[in-house]
Design a protein around this motif. Sequence first.
Motif, mmCIF file in Angstrom:
data_model
loop_
_atom_site.group_PDB
_atom_site.id
_atom_site.type_symbol
_atom_site.label_atom_id
_atom_site.label_comp_id
_atom_site.label_asym_id
_atom_site.label_seq_id
_atom_site.Cartn_x
_atom_site.Cartn_y
_atom_site.Cartn_z
ATOM 1 N N LYS A 84 0.837 -1.199 0.000
ATOM 2 C CA LYS A 84 0.000 0.000 0.000
ATOM 3 C C LYS A 84 0.872 1.250 0.000
ATOM 4 C CE LYS A 84 -4.236 -1.652 2.227
ATOM 5 N NZ LYS A 84 -5.240 -1.353 3.300
ATOM 6 N N ILE A 85 0.248 2.387 -0.316
ATOM 7 C CA ILE A 85 0.906 3.690 -0.196
ATOM 8 C C ILE A 85 0.130 4.498 0.841
ATOM 9 C CG2 ILE A 85 1.556 5.835 -1.341
ATOM 10 C CD1 ILE A 85 1.813 4.326 -3.924
ATOM 11 N N LEU A 86 0.797 4.936 1.876
ATOM 12 C CA LEU A 86 0.178 5.693 2.958
ATOM 13 C C LEU A 86 0.674 7.135 2.948
ATOM 14 C CD1 LEU A 86 0.635 3.090 5.852
ATOM 15 C CD2 LEU A 86 -1.327 3.331 4.314
ATOM 16 N N GLY A 87 -0.126 8.035 3.509
ATOM 17 C CA GLY A 87 0.282 9.437 3.598
ATOM 18 C C GLY A 87 -0.341 10.276 2.503
ATOM 19 N N VAL A 88 0.315 11.388 2.171
ATOM 20 C CA VAL A 88 -0.168 12.281 1.115
ATOM 21 C C VAL A 88 0.471 11.845 -0.188
ATOM 22 C CG1 VAL A 88 -0.322 14.670 0.318
ATOM 23 C CG2 VAL A 88 -0.436 14.161 2.768
ATOM 24 N N ARG A 89 -0.337 11.255 -1.064
ATOM 25 C CA ARG A 89 0.191 10.695 -2.309
ATOM 26 C C ARG A 89 0.528 11.776 -3.328
ATOM 27 N NH1 ARG A 89 -3.501 5.289 -3.398
ATOM 28 N NH2 ARG A 89 -3.587 4.573 -1.233
ATOM 29 N N LYS A 90 1.113 11.338 -4.431
ATOM 30 C CA LYS A 90 1.457 12.274 -5.498
ATOM 31 C C LYS A 90 0.193 12.916 -6.050
ATOM 32 C CE LYS A 90 4.071 12.689 -9.780
ATOM 33 N NZ LYS A 90 4.897 11.995 -10.786
ATOM 34 N N ILE A 91 0.188 14.225 -6.152
ATOM 35 C CA ILE A 91 -0.980 14.981 -6.612
ATOM 36 C C ILE A 91 -0.523 16.033 -7.610
ATOM 37 C CG2 ILE A 91 -2.368 14.623 -4.538
ATOM 38 C CD1 ILE A 91 -1.276 17.141 -3.425
ATOM 39 N N PRO A 92 -1.454 16.699 -8.313
ATOM 40 C CA PRO A 92 -1.065 17.722 -9.292
ATOM 41 C C PRO A 92 -0.135 18.765 -8.699
ATOM 42 C CG PRO A 92 -3.393 17.242 -9.484
ATOM 43 C CD PRO A 92 -2.914 16.502 -8.260
ATOM 44 N N MET A 93 0.900 19.123 -9.440
ATOM 45 C CA MET A 93 1.912 20.045 -8.937
ATOM 46 C C MET A 93 1.416 21.486 -8.847
ATOM 47 S SD MET A 93 4.431 18.064 -8.258
ATOM 48 C CE MET A 93 5.954 18.992 -8.176
ATOM 49 N N ARG B 164 -2.271 7.079 9.803
ATOM 50 C CA ARG B 164 -3.144 6.269 10.670
ATOM 51 C C ARG B 164 -3.153 4.812 10.204
ATOM 52 N NH1 ARG B 164 -5.623 11.324 10.465
ATOM 53 N NH2 ARG B 164 -6.189 12.178 12.531
ATOM 54 N N ILE B 165 -2.794 3.916 11.100
ATOM 55 C CA ILE B 165 -2.806 2.485 10.807
ATOM 56 C C ILE B 165 -3.327 1.730 12.027
ATOM 57 C CG2 ILE B 165 -0.907 2.573 9.137
ATOM 58 C CD1 ILE B 165 0.930 1.543 11.374
ATOM 59 N N LYS B 166 -3.809 0.527 11.806
ATOM 60 C CA LYS B 166 -4.277 -0.330 12.889
ATOM 61 C C LYS B 166 -3.684 -1.735 12.797
ATOM 62 C CE LYS B 166 -6.866 2.711 14.889
ATOM 63 N NZ LYS B 166 -6.486 3.249 16.219
ATOM 64 N N LYS B 167 -2.972 -1.996 11.692
ATOM 65 C CA LYS B 167 -2.410 -3.327 11.490
ATOM 66 C C LYS B 167 -0.885 -3.249 11.390
ATOM 67 C CE LYS B 167 -6.455 -5.016 8.919
ATOM 68 N NZ LYS B 167 -6.919 -5.634 7.649
ATOM 69 N N TYR B 168 -0.271 -4.409 11.526
ATOM 70 C CA TYR B 168 1.178 -4.493 11.415
ATOM 71 C C TYR B 168 1.623 -3.945 10.055
ATOM 72 C CZ TYR B 168 5.791 -6.542 10.651
ATOM 73 O OH TYR B 168 7.108 -6.724 10.355
ATOM 74 N N SER C 181 3.368 16.701 0.607
ATOM 75 C CA SER C 181 3.374 15.407 -0.074
ATOM 76 C C SER C 181 4.493 14.494 0.435
ATOM 77 C CB SER C 181 3.497 15.595 -1.581
ATOM 78 O OG SER C 181 4.640 16.374 -1.879
ATOM 79 N N ILE C 182 4.248 13.888 1.573
ATOM 80 C CA ILE C 182 5.108 12.832 2.101
ATOM 81 C C ILE C 182 4.278 11.555 2.120
ATOM 82 C CG2 ILE C 182 6.387 11.984 4.095
ATOM 83 C CD1 ILE C 182 6.776 14.846 4.991
#
Length: 301
Positions: free
Chosen positions: A140-149, A170-174, A292-293
Amino acid sequence: MKEKKEHNICILFFVMRNFFLVFVIVLPFFINYSYCQVFSGVCRNKETGNIIPYVNIQILDRDTHNKRGCITDENGVFTLDMSNKKEADSILFSCVGYEKCSLKIRDVQNLKNRTVFLKETVILLDGVGKRAKKMKMVEKILGVRKIPMNKYMGFAGEIRKGYECGVLIRIKKYTLIQKLRLNTLPCSYDTIFYKINIYKVRSNPLDESILQKEIYIRVPEEKKEGEFIFDLTPYNIELSDNFLVTLEHMVPSDASKDLGGGCIYFSSDPGAETYYRDSRSTDWEVMSGGISISLDVKMER
């Protein structure tokens, strides 16, 4: 008239002599007071004697609980402003991979060779990743994903070493972190040099790092725009609860001052939030718009 004149000269001599004596007696106190206002020292590894760069240092006022501090440079050197501080106030030295060290101001001022020694923590990594091998994982990709510049936010003005910003994950699993991604826009600095921090959200204050080793990333001048991907698999970062991932502005080894006036911008998600603070001695604040991290991870299915 002559006797009076001689009498005045004697009085003047007496006054000047006593003034000189008072000056000689009081001068050391002024020198000592002035000396104590600014203190310079160095942090070293207790076992090896090697310098420790980028150690976080905080002065804690026991009466007001106000915090003020600095960061050691690449040579392990620090300079502290101790004005208006009491001898019993504490100074906390902390660095990933080392045990925290708390000293009274009077003890720091009496240090031999002005050297603070920090003890390395024992790190056991044998079990890291074993849990992931025993369960079904999904990428998966978590956080602020790549978006329009064309959507961006950032920081302008006097950006100092130690300035920190990041996003809440935010996560709840390993979860096992694989890569970190940044999406940057042009900035006014020659080289971008960051330290990556990952904090436990449930800790109080929110500055307890879960990292077992310092992570630094550098973006050179010719490549400081666009998407950057950094491999974090060698650091074996495992999590199972919410965390804050941040970028801490540092000064590269070829510079000796803070970043100074300028600007740094990232592409941004208006629906997210950015956590930021001026230094370890200030509280976290939150602003609308997430920089965007993002993280590539393997997560329990």
